[in-house]
Design an enzyme around this catalytic site. Structure first.
Site, PDB file in Angstrom:
ATOM      1  CG  HIS A   1      53.674  -2.046  44.309  1.00 41.53           C
ATOM      2  ND1 HIS A   1      52.915  -1.066  43.707  1.00 41.53           N
ATOM      3  CD2 HIS A   1      52.943  -3.188  44.245  1.00 41.53           C
ATOM      4  CE1 HIS A   1      51.778  -1.605  43.317  1.00 41.53           C
ATOM      5  NE2 HIS A   1      51.768  -2.881  43.627  1.00 41.53           N
TER       6      HIS A   1
ATOM      7  CG  ASP B   1      52.465 -11.234  45.523  1.00 43.00           C
ATOM      8  OD1 ASP B   1      51.405 -11.721  45.933  1.00 43.00           O
ATOM      9  OD2 ASP B   1      52.616 -10.730  44.404  1.00 43.00           O
TER      10      ASP B   1
END
Ligand code: ACO
Length: 430
Positions: free
Chosen positions: A307, A365
């Site tokens: 991320h 996700d």
């Protein structure tokens, strides 16, 4: 550097005193707007990893500590105690609602769920196998052709009506896209159901027989929407702000955000995770795929890992993993092997030097797709579900951007690397 001023000396010895601005929490920012005037240089930050694009009081992230807060409330508390509709009110209005404010907001959203009947004709124009994200962005863009009576960005009442319409109608549009894909009749919204229940009903019921909503499925969906509701200046939100900064109507700005979300490096990752887990297929193949992800000559990446901001852990992933256990226990025994594979992949990657060194952890996700799948939602709809959750964040940011008294059209500069000035050459001389 003194306390509130950042001193920067250019190559010719000219010193600029750049103001340092302080937020409530988080790093200070150095205001560089006069840098070009005083030093003749732009700043260069591709991907904007070190650039604050605006002032915002909506969402705070501390990527080192794994903190995510909406309007100051930790996402863990909202996930445990709130509902998506209450969180939506919080994001849009800045404060948690009183009981009567919540009731009024909830009933307003329920009363805006139907689409103008003419909009259903749009779906007849799409190929039956069109990707639902393509339909979502197209139909949301076309809302400006149907709801142009209330989209004047400078009118507070219009902003409020727009917010209610987009939040209420997005699930209806999403469900219609899905129904087109599977050749079933569109189901109208039912305003006696809450936001998540209504979406399940529009996705999975058919006119021919009664449909019973599973409370665990509705709870899981509501949780996923809360966790996806906002994430400060991410790619799609920045896109909404940028498109809206020109004064474009808000439906166009949201449609631009939906398009940005679709990419596999952003919201498209949840779909990519499931495709990847299917491709890996068996625990015995994990090390081969981990090696591929580490190989600089191989474009493969572990989807759902890494991320831009979280360099410790993604707090949303931790909550979703817990919900995965609950959902699979209740609904999706057939999906347990995929969840087990995901858990084993996480374990291997988290022990691997490459992933440890680069601070690559599972993101939101990594597990959300497994829940969607257990709920019976097809892979192509995963990013659509993300868009439904994120829509309220986009809307809150659009409202903040449009009412910012210092707001200007977003217009970055560049480092030009093309040819220097040259003279036009006639075609017969080239
Ligand atoms: N698998 C393998 N290696 C990775 C991964 C991954 N998933 N993610 C990052 N890396 C490596 C990069 O190759 C890079 O290595 P290098 O420094 O040797 O060149 C390093 O880690 C840093 O990666 P960047 O791509 O520079 O980091 P950035 O902040 O630009 O990208 C991103 C973040 C896009 C999320 C990236 O980690 C990625 O592609 N992940 C997979 C896709 C994904 O899950 N996206 C969802 C993000 S969450 C969301 O949008 C809701």
């Amino acid at each position: 550097m003194t306390k509130d001023v950042f001193q920067l000396t250019g190559p010719d010895g000219t010193t600029s005193e750049l103001p340092v601005r302080k937020g409530t929490i988080g790093p200070d920012v150095v205001e560089i707007s006069k840098l070009y005037r005083e030093q003749g240089v732009f700043t260069y930050d591709p991907g904007y990893g070190a650039t604050g694009s605006c002032e915002s009081d909506i969402t705070y992230i501390d990527g080192e500590k794994g903190i995510l807060m909406y309007r100051g409330y930790p996402v863990e508390q909202l996930a445990a105690k709130s509902s998506f509709i209450e969180v939506s009110y919080l994001l849009l209005n800045g404060e948690l609602p009183t009981a009567s404010e919540l009731e009024e907001f909830d009933s307003t959203i329920r009363r805006h769920t139907m689409l103008n009947e003419g909009m259903l004709n749009f779906f007849k124009g799409f190929r039956y196998d069109a990707h639902p994200m393509a339909m979502l962005s197209a139909v949301v863009g076309s809302m400006s052709a149907y709801y142009h009576n209330a989209m004047d960005a400078s009118n507070p009442e219009h902003r409020s009506i727009f917010s209610h319409r987009i939040l209420a109608k997005l699930p209806t549009i999403a469900a219609a896209a899905y129904k087109l894909n599977i050749g079933q009749p569109f189901m109208y919204p039912r305003n006696d159901l809450n936001y998540s229940e209504n979406l399940l009903q529009m996705l999975f019921s058919v006119p021919a027989e009664p449909y019973e909503i599973d409370p665990v499925a509705a709870e899981a969906l509501d949780l996923l929407f809360i966790l996806h509701a906002d994430h400060e200046q991410n790619c799609s939100t920045s896109t909404v702000r940028m498109a809206g900064s020109s004064g474009a109507n808000p439906y166009s700005a949201i449609a631009a955000g939906i398009s940005a979300l679709w990419g596999p490096a952003h919201g498209g990752a949840n779909e990519a995770v499931l495709n990847m887990l299917t491709e890996i297929g068996d625990a015995k193949n994990i090390s081969k795929y981990v090696d591929k992800a580490k190989d600089k000559n191989d474009p493969f990446r572990l989807m759902g890992f890494g991320h831009r901001v979280y360099k410790n852990f993604d707090p949303r992933a931790t909550i979703i993993r817990e919900m995965c256990h609950k959902v699979l226990a209740q609904l999706g025994r057939q999906d347990t092997p995929m969840f087990d594979l995901a858990l084993q992949l996480e374990e291997v990657a988290l022990k691997d030097e490459y992933f440890v060194e680069k601070n690559l952890y599972p993101n939101v996700d990594f597990y959300s797709g497994i829940i969607y799948r257990a709920l019976g939602i097809p892979t192509s709809m995963f990013t659509v579900m993300f868009a439904i959750g994120r829509c309220v964040g986009w809307t809150a940011h659009w409202r903040e951007m449009i009412t910012d008294p210092n707001g200007r059209i977003s217009r970055p500069r560049q480092l030009y690397t093309g040819p220097a000035a040259r003279d036009y050459v006639a075609i017969d001389k080239r």
